[in-house]
Design an enzyme around this catalytic site. Structure first.
Site, PDB file in Angstrom:
ATOM      1  CB  SER A 156      89.896  76.266 -66.803  1.00 53.86           C
ATOM      2  OG  SER A 156      90.970  77.034 -66.341  1.00 53.86           O
ATOM      3  CD  GLU A 239      90.328  84.792 -70.397  1.00 52.23           C
ATOM      4  OE1 GLU A 239      90.884  84.899 -71.507  1.00 52.23           O
ATOM      5  OE2 GLU A 239      90.630  83.925 -69.567  1.00 52.23           O
TER       6      GLU A 239
END
Ligand SMILES: Cc1cc2nc3c(=O)[nH]c(=O)nc-3n(C[C@H](O)[C@H](O)[C@H](O)COP(=O)(O)OP(=O)(O)OC[C@H]3O[C@@H](n4cnc5c(N)ncnc54)[C@H](O)[C@@H]3O)c2cc1C
Length: 377
Positions: A156, A239
């Site tokens: 990403s 995360e």
């Protein structure tokens, strides 16, 4: 740990609320979601404003309560989302803060907080997703550099990133979890090719990254050589454990808006839909409490979230998908009037149960590390 607010923290909340009320009305619209360079500039510009106003340090230096207040207030006010700064602020930065040397913290953390440098995550490979330790991208030591060759996928924001938190195999002979190293790779180094991938929604949010003898200085290694799996667990803990926390508040805001719309457009009269919205409201309330528990536990045990993050990630990703389904039921064809951001968010919601580790993997972690069930493999 006590997460109730002190007078000082309430004063911080009031100051932040006032600053947001004065700042947000003058802010331009976030650029089109298909234009990542423009989005990067916008997201970094917002981060810079936070920094200049003294609100950027909430990610590493502030107390957990202050961090939660920051998330609550920015989301409640409808402030811009971290966007392109997601990896840097929410898991590469915290990993460097926890595992890096003093020199590494001094080099990489201030530019993240100032919105000067954007990070991406080079973990997944074509044959290493859920089974991340199967990764094959290799790094061979040559003097004071690692020479890296291989391929990453689903990276990403690679298109607009300055740095990549990169996992490489430094010892091909060692058992697969023991031969991995965590590197900070500059994205402008010779030998890197970024090929954007277009999603079904038309966005080039992520990319394939090809690495052909890229030289990464040994000084860019975070943790010891071949100890990268342990450092990776720290990254994944952030995360899954804390990176999506702000979005829970955003979901609660969206849910409130949906309930108001439902009352106006008559869908509120449908008891099944009403029950659905009520259940989601309870779910997000529970997720917020879970967040507080996780943050508190992390703080008590040295700052890194534990396996409870997987419980959060599992429930959050499903609840957020259900929220978008419920929104489609409330809005009906009116959803089409809400523009491209809305359409992209709705389509992206399909990926929540895959990104940052699939639901099946989170269930495995919960079973093995929290419930103590035997390992399946
Ligand atoms: C929107 C999005 C953004 C992403 N961004 C990034 C990024 O920035 N950087 C990055 O490195 N990666 C990124 N990823 C990749 C993501 O981390 C992987 O897609 C994810 O880890 C799953 O790996 P995979 O796609 O290879 O699926 P696979 O590992 O091939 O899994 C396929 C299916 O098998 C199931 N499965 C596999 N192993 C097991 C098991 N042991 N037990 C039970 N079920 C199992 C999985 O749950 C899944 O349903 C992103 C993904 C998405 C969708």
């Amino acid at each position: 740990m006590d997460l109730s607010c002190t007078d000082e923290e309430e004063a911080y909340r009031a100051r932040l609320r006032e600053w947001l009320a004065a700042t947000l009305p003058g802010l331009p619209e976030r650029p089109d979601p298909l234009d990542w360079p423009a989005r990067r500039a916008y997201d970094c510009g917002w981060q810079r404003r936070l920094y200049d106003a003294g609100y950027a340090d909430t990610h590493w230096d502030a107390s957990p309560t202050q961090r939660l207040i920051f998330l609550e207030e920015t989301e409640r006010a409808g402030a811009p989302y971290v966007g392109a700064n997601f990896v840097g602020l929410l898991h590469a930065g915290p990993t460097i803060a926890a595992e890096g040397t003093e020199a590494q913290r001094a080099r990489w953390l201030p530019p993240i907080l100032r919105g000067d440098e954007v990070w991406c995550q080079g973990f997944s490979e074509p044959d290493a997703g859920s089974d991340l330790a199967s990764l094959r991208t290799k790094a061979v030591r040559d003097g004071d550099a690692y020479v890296v060759t291989g391929q990453k996928i689903w990276t990403s924001h690679a298109e607009v990133a300055d740095w990549c938190e990169l996992l490489v195999r430094t010892d091909p002979e060692a058992p697969k979890h023991r031969g991995i190293t965590w590197l900070a790779m500059p994205m402008d180094a010779p030998g890197i090719t970024v090929r954007p991938l277009r999603t079904l929604a038309g966005s080039t949010e992520f990319a394939e990254v090809f690495l052909d003898e890229v030289r990464v200085p040994v000084s860019h290694r975070v943790g010891e050589e071949n100890d990268g799996w342990r450092v990776t667990m720290v990254t994944l803990s952030f995360e899954r454990g804390t990176a999506f926390v702000g979005e829970v508040v955003a979901c609660r805001r969206l849910l409130g808006e949906l309930a108001r719309t439902a009352r106006k457009n008559g869908t509120w009269d449908d008891p099944v839909l009403r029950r659905r919205l009520g259940r989601l409201s309870a779910e997000f309330q529970a997720l917020w409490r879970l967040t507080q528990a996780n943050v508190s536990e992390a703080q008590a045990s040295g700052g890194v979230p534990g396996a409870g993050g997987s419980v959060f990630k599992l429930h959050y990703s499903h609840a957020r998908q259900e929220l978008y389904d419920a929104a489609a039921a409330v809005l009906g064809p009116d959803a089409l009037d809400l523009g491209r951001d809305w359409t992209l968010d709705r389509l992206s919601s399909l990926s929540y149960t895959i990104a940052a580790g699939t639901s099946q993997i989170q269930r495995n972690i919960v079973a093995e590390r929290i419930l103590g069930l035997p390992k399946g493999r």
